[in-house]
Enzyme design. Structure first.
Site, PDB file in Angstrom:
ATOM      1  N   SER A  54      33.637 -14.115   4.377  1.00 12.49           N
ATOM      2  CA  SER A  54      34.281 -14.810   5.501  1.00 12.49           C
ATOM      3  C   SER A  54      34.324 -14.682   6.999  1.00 12.49           C
ATOM      4  O   SER A  54      34.515 -16.044   7.024  1.00 12.49           O
ATOM      5  CB  SER A  54      35.934 -13.703   5.424  1.00 12.49           C
ATOM      6  OG  SER A  54      36.867 -13.670   5.959  1.00 12.49           O
ATOM      7  N   LYS A  85      33.635 -18.952   9.380  1.00 14.53           N
ATOM      8  CA  LYS A  85      34.935 -19.251  10.386  1.00 14.53           C
ATOM      9  C   LYS A  85      33.683 -19.409  11.572  1.00 14.53           C
ATOM     10  O   LYS A  85      33.388 -19.929  12.524  1.00 14.53           O
ATOM     11  CB  LYS A  85      35.629 -17.793  10.496  1.00 14.53           C
ATOM     12  CG  LYS A  85      36.273 -18.131   9.816  1.00 14.53           C
ATOM     13  CD  LYS A  85      38.035 -16.377  10.256  1.00 14.53           C
ATOM     14  CE  LYS A  85      37.242 -15.477  10.259  1.00 14.53           C
ATOM     15  NZ  LYS A  85      37.084 -15.002   8.546  1.00 14.53           N
ATOM     16  N   LYS A  86      32.497 -17.818  11.189  1.00 16.78           N
ATOM     17  CA  LYS A  86      31.206 -18.648  12.794  1.00 16.78           C
ATOM     18  C   LYS A  86      31.020 -19.323  12.469  1.00 16.78           C
ATOM     19  O   LYS A  86      30.172 -20.569  14.182  1.00 16.78           O
ATOM     20  CB  LYS A  86      30.506 -16.902  13.202  1.00 16.78           C
ATOM     21  CG  LYS A  86      31.752 -15.575  13.287  1.00 16.78           C
ATOM     22  CD  LYS A  86      32.776 -15.720  14.485  1.00 16.78           C
ATOM     23  CE  LYS A  86      33.410 -14.345  14.395  1.00 16.78           C
ATOM     24  NZ  LYS A  86      33.980 -14.763  15.660  1.00 16.78           N
ATOM     25  N   THR A 126      42.468  -8.937  15.516  1.00 18.69           N
ATOM     26  CA  THR A 126      42.733 -10.048  17.170  1.00 18.69           C
ATOM     27  C   THR A 126      43.857 -10.536  18.065  1.00 18.69           C
ATOM     28  O   THR A 126      44.555 -10.650  18.358  1.00 18.69           O
ATOM     29  CB  THR A 126      41.028 -10.405  17.197  1.00 18.69           C
ATOM     30  OG1 THR A 126      39.955  -9.262  17.734  1.00 18.69           O
ATOM     31  CG2 THR A 126      41.259 -11.026  18.597  1.00 18.69           C
ATOM     32  N   ARG A 134      42.615 -11.389   0.288  1.00 18.10           N
ATOM     33  CA  ARG A 134      41.917  -9.597  -0.171  1.00 18.10           C
ATOM     34  C   ARG A 134      42.857  -8.921   0.469  1.00 18.10           C
ATOM     35  O   ARG A 134      42.859  -7.976   0.081  1.00 18.10           O
ATOM     36  CB  ARG A 134      40.707 -10.618   0.813  1.00 18.10           C
ATOM     37  CG  ARG A 134      39.536 -11.149   0.240  1.00 18.10           C
ATOM     38  CD  ARG A 134      38.182 -11.612   1.318  1.00 18.10           C
ATOM     39  NE  ARG A 134      37.581  -9.669   1.970  1.00 18.10           N
ATOM     40  CZ  ARG A 134      37.224 -10.199   2.782  1.00 18.10           C
ATOM     41  NH1 ARG A 134      37.413 -11.192   3.778  1.00 18.10           N
ATOM     42  NH2 ARG A 134      37.663  -9.050   3.731  1.00 18.10           N
ATOM     43  N   ASP A 171      29.136 -15.735  20.172  1.00 14.00           N
ATOM     44  CA  ASP A 171      30.337 -15.123  19.623  1.00 14.00           C
ATOM     45  C   ASP A 171      30.186 -13.514  19.051  1.00 14.00           C
ATOM     46  O   ASP A 171      29.090 -13.980  19.292  1.00 14.00           O
ATOM     47  CB  ASP A 171      30.635 -15.938  18.744  1.00 14.00           C
ATOM     48  CG  ASP A 171      32.474 -15.510  18.466  1.00 14.00           C
ATOM     49  OD1 ASP A 171      33.206 -14.588  19.522  1.00 14.00           O
ATOM     50  OD2 ASP A 171      32.717 -16.117  17.769  1.00 14.00           O
ATOM     51  N   LYS A 172      30.917 -13.140  18.640  1.00 10.69           N
ATOM     52  CA  LYS A 172      30.393 -11.850  18.416  1.00 10.69           C
ATOM     53  C   LYS A 172      32.081 -11.516  16.593  1.00 10.69           C
ATOM     54  O   LYS A 172      33.007 -12.510  17.467  1.00 10.69           O
ATOM     55  CB  LYS A 172      30.689 -10.319  19.219  1.00 10.69           C
ATOM     56  CG  LYS A 172      31.108  -9.219  19.140  1.00 10.69           C
ATOM     57  CD  LYS A 172      32.369  -8.906  18.886  1.00 10.69           C
ATOM     58  CE  LYS A 172      33.029  -7.323  18.355  1.00 10.69           C
ATOM     59  NZ  LYS A 172      34.493  -7.068  18.448  1.00 10.69           N
ATOM     60  N   HIS A 173      31.541 -11.090  16.560  1.00 11.94           N
ATOM     61  CA  HIS A 173      32.938 -10.916  15.236  1.00 11.94           C
ATOM     62  C   HIS A 173      32.631  -8.736  15.152  1.00 11.94           C
ATOM     63  O   HIS A 173      31.388  -8.471  14.941  1.00 11.94           O
ATOM     64  CB  HIS A 173      32.766 -11.387  13.726  1.00 11.94           C
ATOM     65  CG  HIS A 173      33.591 -11.672  13.246  1.00 11.94           C
ATOM     66  ND1 HIS A 173      34.340 -11.938  13.276  1.00 11.94           N
ATOM     67  CD2 HIS A 173      33.394 -10.375  12.157  1.00 11.94           C
ATOM     68  CE1 HIS A 173      35.508 -11.467  12.273  1.00 11.94           C
ATOM     69  NE2 HIS A 173      34.805 -10.923  11.682  1.00 11.94           N
ATOM     70  N   SER A 174      33.365  -8.527  15.005  1.00 13.53           N
ATOM     71  CA  SER A 174      33.518  -7.172  14.081  1.00 13.53           C
ATOM     72  C   SER A 174      34.401  -7.375  12.581  1.00 13.53           C
ATOM     73  O   SER A 174      34.863  -7.815  12.435  1.00 13.53           O
ATOM     74  CB  SER A 174      34.032  -6.596  15.635  1.00 13.53           C
ATOM     75  OG  SER A 174      34.419  -4.582  14.477  1.00 13.53           O
TER      76      SER A 174
END
Length: 438
Positions: A184, A188-189, A121, A169, A81-84
């Site tokens: 955070s 999730k990841k 997203t 937040r 996966d990827k996260h920004s």
């Protein structure tokens, strides 16, 4: 067991919290023994006082274990996966996930909603009629196993403690905290049962991290905690001193995604970020052996339409139409007012106050001021001219999409005030600053 206010007091006064105290806070987020005021106060105390690595790891793992943790024993392949960290106009996840899945990896992407001035997203996907960002975990796993890709929002089953803290937040000015961002993202990841993760940490005036030192600190924090948890992680630091791509707003960004995947238009800066992240994901997945190999695979699935097909298949699998790419606007709302934004002087666009543009989208209704607000998916900015563009007086530098004339005119003024135009072209920031492996 301490009272909630005593745990808040300890962190407010700069003390190091024990694993048990952090677990009590996380349990309190789920069972409401920490009310909203106390959860907000705790978030602010962490924001002000910080956390050490052990505290961040404890917070991450406690939030991960606050709900279901996925496993993929029957998948023969890499789960990545990827996260920004978020920005304005950041729609990278859509094209990136489609590319990587088309190349053979499995991508169970659990995404967030808009946070502060940044878009979400999940909110963008909800622009599409019928699309369900909160399927059951069973349905999510079935789609990933069958199609190799699903992008959903957090459900009540996955990291529910983070889901609550995330919203708090957003409305208590506690977004830009390295410990809270790290926990955070990774709660999730890690709950998604990943083998590998690539992080996109944005830096600049439109990012949570405004300077490179803070971005590097966040990157190292994420890498350290995630790798300790057994997930191979790298972080790419990318620029957010201007809108990424040429759109900012939910449905408008989805349309740019369609243009990208079909090859109609690919913004160079957006494309550079997508390619770099895809390279790392394919190499980490052992699908590609080198950057050259990864690039050949990426270019192939873009050219032959497999990435676009992968994305459209996901849209249909999660309740959307099966012909989304051929007629996207048949399934998304259009703004009532669309007007050109014209510049009042000649010169070069040398600076863009990107955060202000993101806040303008929020004010138009494209984001949330309160965590219970509904989102207007139709509003935002399009045809955004990048920093470095030479313009003449009267040239169009963007388009505004709004619900009425008053909000459109206000947003147009806000957009123009966010631009700085100079006689001489200024040096431009790199798109990609560096890759952090440590």
């Amino acid at each position: 067991m301490l009272l909630p206010q005593e745990i808040i007091r300890l962190k407010r006064d700069g003390k190091v919290l024990t694993q048990a105290q952090i677990a009590q806070f996380v349990d309190g987020l789920v069972n409401n023994s920490f009310n909203d005021a106390q959860a907000g106060a705790m978030a602010m105390a962490i924001f002000q006082q910080g956390m050490n690595t052990d505290e961040i790891t404890a917070l991450t793992l406690a939030m991960m274990n606050s709900g279901q943790v996925l496993r993929w024993p029957d998948i023969d392949g890499a789960v990545v996966d990827k996260h920004s960290t978020g920005g304005v106009g950041d729609k990278v996840s859509f094209m990136l996930a489609a590319i990587v899945a088309a190349c053979g990896a499995y991508v169970p992407m659990i995404s967030g909603r808009g946070l502060g001035h940044t878009g979400g997203t999940a909110d963008k996907l909800e622009s599409i009629k019928g699309f369900n960002v909160t399927p059951s975990i069973e349905a999510f796993k079935k789609i990933v196993k069958r199609d190799r890709l699903a992008i959903i929002s957090q459900t009540t089953d996955l990291a529910p403690a983070d889901k609550r803290l995330y919203g708090i937040r957003d409305v208590t000015a506690c977004v830009e905290s390295i410990p809270l961002i790290t926990a955070s993202i990774l709660s999730k990841k890690l709950a998604a049962g990943l083998d590998g993760l690539v992080m996109d940490v944005k830096v600049g005036n439109g990012a949570m991290m405004n300077n490179l030192d803070d971005a590097i600190a966040l990157a190292k924090s994420i890498n350290r905690v995630s790798n300790q948890a057994g997930v191979v992680t790298q972080t790419v630091i990318t620029d957010m001193n201007q809108v990424l791509g040429r759109s900012a707003g939910n449905a408008i960004e989805m349309f740019e995604t369609v243009q990208y995947l079909t090859g109609e238009y690919r913004d160079p800066r957006l494309h550079a970020v997508v390619i770099k992240l895809a390279e790392l994901m394919l190499i980490n997945s052992q699908i590609a052996t080198s950057e050259i190999d990864a690039n050949q695979r990426i270019n192939a699935v873009l050219a032959n339409g497999q990435a676009a097909e992968q994305f459209e298949k996901m849209i249909a699998a999660l309740g959307g139409p099966n012909d989304y790419l051929s007629q996207p606007w048949a399934y998304m709302p259009k703004a009532k007012i669309v007007k050109d934004i014209k510049v009042g002087q000649s010169g070069y666009i040398n600076h863009m106050q990107t955060r202000d543009i993101g806040l303008s989208v929020v004010e138009l209704g494209g984001g949330r001021i309160s965590n219970t607000d509904n989102v207007d998916h139709s509003v935002g900015f399009d045809h955004v001219m990048p920093v470095g563009t030479k313009v003449s007086k009267g040239d169009v530098v963007a388009q505004i999409h709004a619900t009425d004339e008053a909000s459109a005119n206000k947003a147009m003024a806000q957009y123009l005030s966010a631009l700085s135009i100079g006689e001489h072209k200024a040096d431009e920031n790199p798109v990609i600053y560096q890759v952090i492996n440590e």
